[in-house]
Scaffold this active site. Structure first.
Site, PDB file in Angstrom:
ATOM      1  N   ASN A  43       0.805  -1.233   0.000  1.00 36.32           N
ATOM      2  CA  ASN A  43       0.000   0.000   0.000  1.00 36.32           C
ATOM      3  C   ASN A  43       0.836   1.281   0.000  1.00 36.32           C
ATOM      4  O   ASN A  43       0.374   2.304  -0.503  1.00 36.32           O
ATOM      5  CB  ASN A  43      -1.052  -0.012   1.123  1.00 36.32           C
ATOM      6  CG  ASN A  43      -0.461  -0.079   2.499  1.00 36.32           C
ATOM      7  OD1 ASN A  43       0.702  -0.449   2.672  1.00 36.32           O
ATOM      8  ND2 ASN A  43      -1.254   0.269   3.485  1.00 36.32           N
ATOM      9  N   ARG A  90      11.174   3.644   5.469  1.00 33.64           N
ATOM     10  CA  ARG A  90      10.970   3.750   6.913  1.00 33.64           C
ATOM     11  C   ARG A  90      11.767   2.667   7.653  1.00 33.64           C
ATOM     12  O   ARG A  90      12.022   2.778   8.848  1.00 33.64           O
ATOM     13  CB  ARG A  90       9.461   3.615   7.203  1.00 33.64           C
ATOM     14  CG  ARG A  90       9.056   3.967   8.596  1.00 33.64           C
ATOM     15  CD  ARG A  90       7.570   4.263   8.682  1.00 33.64           C
ATOM     16  NE  ARG A  90       6.788   3.048   8.843  1.00 33.64           N
ATOM     17  CZ  ARG A  90       5.464   3.060   9.093  1.00 33.64           C
ATOM     18  NH1 ARG A  90       4.813   4.202   9.170  1.00 33.64           N
ATOM     19  NH2 ARG A  90       4.809   1.940   9.224  1.00 33.64           N
ATOM     20  N   LYS A 123      12.272  -7.741   1.412  1.00 35.86           N
ATOM     21  CA  LYS A 123      11.328  -8.553   0.619  1.00 35.86           C
ATOM     22  C   LYS A 123      10.085  -7.688   0.418  1.00 35.86           C
ATOM     23  O   LYS A 123       9.252  -7.559   1.320  1.00 35.86           O
ATOM     24  CB  LYS A 123      10.981  -9.825   1.404  1.00 35.86           C
ATOM     25  CG  LYS A 123      10.631 -11.048   0.575  1.00 35.86           C
ATOM     26  CD  LYS A 123       9.446 -10.901  -0.331  1.00 35.86           C
ATOM     27  CE  LYS A 123       8.136 -10.868   0.402  1.00 35.86           C
ATOM     28  NZ  LYS A 123       6.986 -10.559  -0.483  1.00 35.86           N
ATOM     29  N   SER A 140      -0.246  -7.383   7.379  1.00 37.55           N
ATOM     30  CA  SER A 140      -1.460  -7.746   8.113  1.00 37.55           C
ATOM     31  C   SER A 140      -1.124  -8.401   9.450  1.00 37.55           C
ATOM     32  O   SER A 140      -0.063  -9.020   9.612  1.00 37.55           O
ATOM     33  CB  SER A 140      -2.284  -8.704   7.255  1.00 37.55           C
ATOM     34  OG  SER A 140      -1.523  -9.870   6.993  1.00 37.55           O
ATOM     35  N   GLU A 171       4.605  -3.810  12.394  1.00 37.08           N
ATOM     36  CA  GLU A 171       3.608  -2.762  12.115  1.00 37.08           C
ATOM     37  C   GLU A 171       2.461  -3.468  11.422  1.00 37.08           C
ATOM     38  O   GLU A 171       2.566  -3.841  10.251  1.00 37.08           O
ATOM     39  CB  GLU A 171       4.196  -1.688  11.188  1.00 37.08           C
ATOM     40  CG  GLU A 171       5.324  -0.883  11.801  1.00 37.08           C
ATOM     41  CD  GLU A 171       4.861   0.121  12.850  1.00 37.08           C
ATOM     42  OE1 GLU A 171       3.642   0.313  13.017  1.00 37.08           O
ATOM     43  OE2 GLU A 171       5.739   0.696  13.512  1.00 37.08           O
ATOM     44  N   CYS A 209      -3.145   1.556   6.615  1.00 38.60           N
ATOM     45  CA  CYS A 209      -3.334   0.969   7.948  1.00 38.60           C
ATOM     46  C   CYS A 209      -3.911   2.014   8.894  1.00 38.60           C
ATOM     47  O   CYS A 209      -4.546   1.685   9.876  1.00 38.60           O
ATOM     48  CB  CYS A 209      -2.019   0.444   8.483  1.00 38.60           C
ATOM     49  SG  CYS A 209      -0.741   1.691   8.472  1.00 38.60           S
ATOM     50  N   GLU A 242     -10.618  -4.653   8.979  1.00 44.06           N
ATOM     51  CA  GLU A 242     -10.051  -3.569   8.178  1.00 44.06           C
ATOM     52  C   GLU A 242     -10.766  -3.566   6.843  1.00 44.06           C
ATOM     53  O   GLU A 242     -10.730  -4.561   6.124  1.00 44.06           O
ATOM     54  CB  GLU A 242      -8.583  -3.874   7.884  1.00 44.06           C
ATOM     55  CG  GLU A 242      -7.618  -3.347   8.869  1.00 44.06           C
ATOM     56  CD  GLU A 242      -6.192  -3.434   8.343  1.00 44.06           C
ATOM     57  OE1 GLU A 242      -5.721  -4.556   8.079  1.00 44.06           O
ATOM     58  OE2 GLU A 242      -5.547  -2.392   8.219  1.00 44.06           O
ATOM     59  N   SER A 276       0.930  10.623  10.370  1.00 43.67           N
ATOM     60  CA  SER A 276       2.229  10.101   9.925  1.00 43.67           C
ATOM     61  C   SER A 276       3.257  11.213   9.797  1.00 43.67           C
ATOM     62  O   SER A 276       2.989  12.233   9.155  1.00 43.67           O
ATOM     63  CB  SER A 276       2.067   9.398   8.568  1.00 43.67           C
ATOM     64  OG  SER A 276       1.080   8.405   8.667  1.00 43.67           O
TER      65      SER A 276
HETATM   66  P1  NAP Z   1       0.284  -8.945   3.950  1.00 46.60           P
HETATM   67  O1  NAP Z   1      -0.520  -9.847   3.128  1.00 46.60           O
HETATM   68  O2  NAP Z   1       0.443  -9.246   5.400  1.00 46.60           O
HETATM   69  O3  NAP Z   1       1.702  -8.882   3.242  1.00 46.60           O
HETATM   70  C1  NAP Z   1       2.727  -8.052   3.715  1.00 46.60           C
HETATM   71  C2  NAP Z   1       4.049  -8.604   3.253  1.00 46.60           C
HETATM   72  O4  NAP Z   1       4.265  -9.882   3.838  1.00 46.60           O
HETATM   73  C3  NAP Z   1       4.172  -8.801   1.754  1.00 46.60           C
HETATM   74  O5  NAP Z   1       5.498  -8.536   1.382  1.00 46.60           O
HETATM   75  C4  NAP Z   1       3.850 -10.268   1.594  1.00 46.60           C
HETATM   76  O6  NAP Z   1       4.413 -10.853   0.449  1.00 46.60           O
HETATM   77  C5  NAP Z   1       4.512 -10.833   2.821  1.00 46.60           C
HETATM   78  N1  NAP Z   1       3.973 -12.121   3.246  1.00 46.60           N
HETATM   79  C6  NAP Z   1       2.724 -12.614   3.074  1.00 46.60           C
HETATM   80  N2  NAP Z   1       2.636 -13.835   3.637  1.00 46.60           N
HETATM   81  C7  NAP Z   1       3.842 -14.114   4.158  1.00 46.60           C
HETATM   82  C8  NAP Z   1       4.376 -15.220   4.878  1.00 46.60           C
HETATM   83  N3  NAP Z   1       3.648 -16.285   5.170  1.00 46.60           N
HETATM   84  N4  NAP Z   1       5.658 -15.173   5.244  1.00 46.60           N
HETATM   85  C9  NAP Z   1       6.412 -14.099   4.969  1.00 46.60           C
HETATM   86  N5  NAP Z   1       5.979 -13.020   4.309  1.00 46.60           N
HETATM   87  C10 NAP Z   1       4.696 -13.024   3.913  1.00 46.60           C
HETATM   88  O7  NAP Z   1      -0.239  -7.458   3.901  1.00 46.60           O
HETATM   89  P2  NAP Z   1      -0.623  -6.622   2.614  1.00 46.60           P
HETATM   90  O8  NAP Z   1      -1.924  -7.137   2.127  1.00 46.60           O
HETATM   91  O9  NAP Z   1       0.510  -6.543   1.679  1.00 46.60           O
HETATM   92  O10 NAP Z   1      -0.772  -5.161   3.233  1.00 46.60           O
HETATM   93  C11 NAP Z   1      -1.916  -4.726   3.873  1.00 46.60           C
HETATM   94  C12 NAP Z   1      -1.765  -4.864   5.391  1.00 46.60           C
HETATM   95  O11 NAP Z   1      -0.637  -4.129   5.849  1.00 46.60           O
HETATM   96  C13 NAP Z   1      -2.932  -4.281   6.128  1.00 46.60           C
HETATM   97  O12 NAP Z   1      -3.324  -5.133   7.169  1.00 46.60           O
HETATM   98  C14 NAP Z   1      -2.374  -2.976   6.690  1.00 46.60           C
HETATM   99  O13 NAP Z   1      -3.044  -2.510   7.817  1.00 46.60           O
HETATM  100  C15 NAP Z   1      -0.977  -3.348   6.978  1.00 46.60           C
HETATM  101  N6  NAP Z   1      -0.145  -2.156   7.072  1.00 46.60           N
HETATM  102  C16 NAP Z   1       0.300  -1.775   8.306  1.00 46.60           C
HETATM  103  C17 NAP Z   1       1.065  -0.637   8.441  1.00 46.60           C
HETATM  104  C18 NAP Z   1       1.550  -0.198   9.786  1.00 46.60           C
HETATM  105  O14 NAP Z   1       2.473   0.582   9.829  1.00 46.60           O
HETATM  106  N7  NAP Z   1       0.986  -0.668  10.894  1.00 46.60           N
HETATM  107  C19 NAP Z   1       1.406   0.106   7.320  1.00 46.60           C
HETATM  108  C20 NAP Z   1       0.937  -0.295   6.067  1.00 46.60           C
HETATM  109  C21 NAP Z   1       0.165  -1.452   5.968  1.00 46.60           C
HETATM  110  P3  NAP Z   1       3.492 -11.194  -0.843  1.00 46.60           P
HETATM  111  O15 NAP Z   1       3.088  -9.894  -1.393  1.00 46.60           O
HETATM  112  O16 NAP Z   1       4.397 -11.959  -1.711  1.00 46.60           O
HETATM  113  O17 NAP Z   1       2.329 -11.992  -0.344  1.00 46.60           O
END
Ligand code: NAP
Ligand code: MG
Length: 486
Positions: A160, A168, A183, A238, A259, A293, A390, A450
């Site tokens: 996102n 960061r 990654k 997530s 995060e 997020c 979310e 932010s």
């Molecule tokens: P995600 O599905 O959790 O993926 C995040 C990252 O983790 C991607 O690089 C993904 O790779 C990788 N990943 C997925 N499954 C994995 C596993 N089993 N082992 C290791 N790495 C893995 O999240 P997203 O859909 O990309 O992003 C949206 C989420 O991010 C939302 O929940 C949002 O709230 C959160 N977010 C939080 C913040 C904060 O600062 N708190 C900031 C921005 C976003 P792939 O793409 O290859 O699956």
């Protein structure tokens, strides 16, 4: 298809970046990157294997001693050059983000400015990693504390904010003297690869920053977390994947910064400046089309101003123009992929089935691309999934309250605790409610919190640790205590 600035392998790197070299995946695997406004493929990118992960940790590990010993001033100057380069190339980088992520060009430019600022902020922090000296209470010795780089750091980022979530982490890690393997999310690897090239130009030595796009994220990250040379995992994504990675980091007892997801409440009290509240709501809800997020996920509005606030919010949401993020006048882009769009649609449909009223939006448009319109729902039933999960899309569910304590209780009724927003003209109430809210950050009469100079992070299941501010660099250090007799 946006032909004018579609990336090609000539303009934007599409291979793995390991030890200062651009390489194909060891087994030749590739993955496709898609433009969310059309669904068309825009690039084919190397998809790292577990062997590539080992090679990247080898490179980061080999580069660590020299980088950790590089004078802090020099590390800071490399980051400062990275800030300058990113600022010079802001427009190209912003267009690349629009192509792979879908957000509007305005949002993408905002992201690049924010992302570059992490390099500048941490270029300044590199020379301020201060230790302490104190006399032991017994008087027998001195207590010296120094902060040393924690070591090889694995960084995992979401789609996102493809630039800002990377800088960061890279900014503070490099400032502290750590080397990294990044990654990036599979939806948005191009921005991360462009950043790798930019960091190389800024003077980052080979092996200090390695970038490994991979569709096999579980296997590739999991492999690195079993490597004893890796000492840090910094993850943004997530909560669900965060839990998995905390478990994967446990055997080697790797330090984790997390995060994770958010479910931000947006509170509007009866004494709020409604113009300011609607303006703040549009930012808190609609920055990045709701794919943040920090996005306001639940609006709790005092019953006496609910109708007025709802009307004004509908007016503001109705003014948005949906389309490709690069097109003139567009203020709402597509969601990142079909799954994300379908999830938003099903949350809205379920809320409506439970009695919510659609004030604007609420239906998937015909045509290509992963679009969902700006939507406002009123009369959302307590307990609806849309209030608990979310949304990650352009939908604002409205709920009313009558008592302050009720608003706080509703706001805190969540496993998440990233950020909350409060609108009131009463300073005492703002501070009282701000302290009572269970979140790591609170926006008071502001729809955005932010800032690279502030500690960003969540409580409860929104995460562990903080990014940005001075706290951000300490996540990449270990405190060492020397008991000294002199
Ligand atoms: P995600 O599905 O959790 O993926 C995040 C990252 O983790 C991607 O690089 C993904 O790779 C990788 N990943 C997925 N499954 C994995 C596993 N089993 N082992 C290791 N790495 C893995 O999240 P997203 O859909 O990309 O992003 C949206 C989420 O991010 C939302 O929940 C949002 O709230 C959160 N977010 C939080 C913040 C904060 O600062 N708190 C900031 C921005 C976003 P792939 O793409 O290859 O699956
Ligand atoms: Mg994509």
């Amino acid at each position: 298809m946006i032909a004018t600035s579609a990336p090609t392998s000539a303009s934007v790197p599409t291979e793995l970046y390991i030890g200062g070299q651009w390489l194909p995946a060891s087994d030749g695997s590739v993955m496709t990157v898609v433009d969310p406004s059309t669904g068309d493929e825009i690039a084919s990118v190397a998809s790292a294997s577990e062997d590539d992960a080992v090679a990247a940790v080898d490179a980061a590990s080999a580069a660590l001693p020299a980088w950790a010993a590089t004078p802090p001033r020099e590390r800071g100057e490399v980051l400062r050059r990275a800030f300058d380069l990113m600022t010079q190339r802001a427009d190209d980088l912003a267009r690349l983000i629009v192509l792979e992520n879908g957000k509007t060009l305005t949002d993408a430019r905002g992201e690049i400015a924010y992302a570059a600022e992490f390099f500048r902020w941490f270029s300044e922090e590199a020379v301020r990693i201060n230790g302490t000296v104190q006399t032991a209470p017994s008087g027998a010795n001195r207590i010296l504390v120094v902060h040393q780089p924690i070591g090889v750091s694995v960084l995992v980022t979401p789609w996102n904010f493809p630039a800002a979530m990377a800088t960061r982490k890279i900014g503070p890690a490099l400032a502290a003297g750590c080397t990294v393997v990044l990654k990036p999310a599979s939806e948005t690897p191009l921005t991360a690869l462009a950043l790798a090239g930019l960091l190389c130009e800024a003077g980052v030595p080979d092996g200090v920053v390695n970038v490994l796009p991979s569709r096999r994220s579980g296997a590739v990250v999991g492999r690195m977390l079993t490597d004893r040379r890796v000492r840090k995992l910094s993850f943004t994504g997530s909560t669900e994947v965060g839990r998995t990675l905390l478990a994967a980091a446990a055997p080697a007892v790797i330090s984790c910064s997390m995060e994770l997801g958010g479910n931000a409440p947006f509170l509007v009290f009866e004494d709020a400046d409604l113009d300011a509240a609607v303006e703040g709501a549009m930012i808190a809800k609609m920055r990045n089309g709701g794919e943040a997020c920090t996005a306001a996920n639940r609006f709790y509005v005092h019953a006496s101003v609910a109708a007025e606030f709802g009307e004004r919010l509908v007016t503001a949401m109705s003014r948005l123009r949906m389309g490709s993020g690069l097109a003139d006048g567009v203020t709402l882009g597509p969601l990142v992929n079909a799954e994300a769009r379908d999830k938003v649609a099903s949350l809205v449909d379920a809320a409506v089935a439970e009695g919510a009223r659609v004030l604007v939006g609420g239906a998937v448009p015909a045509g290509a691309g992963f679009f969902y319109p700006a939507t406002v729902l009123s009369d959302v039933a307590p307990g609806s999934a849309i209030l608990a999960q979310e949304i990650f899309g352009p939908v604002a569910p409205l709920v009313t309250f009558t008592e302050e304590a009720e608003a706080v209780a509703l706001a805190n009724d969540s496993e998440y605790g990233l950020v909350s927003y409060v609108y009131t003209r009463d300073l005492a109430r703002a501070l009282r409610v701000g302290e009572a809210l269970e979140s790591g950050m609170v926006g008071v009469n502001r729809g955005i919190v932010s800032d690279p100079a502030a500690p960003f992070g969540g409580v409860k299941q929104s995460g562990l640790g903080r990014e940005g501010g001075h706290d951000g660099i300490l996540e990449y250090t270990e405190s060492k205590y020397l008991a000294v007799t002199w």
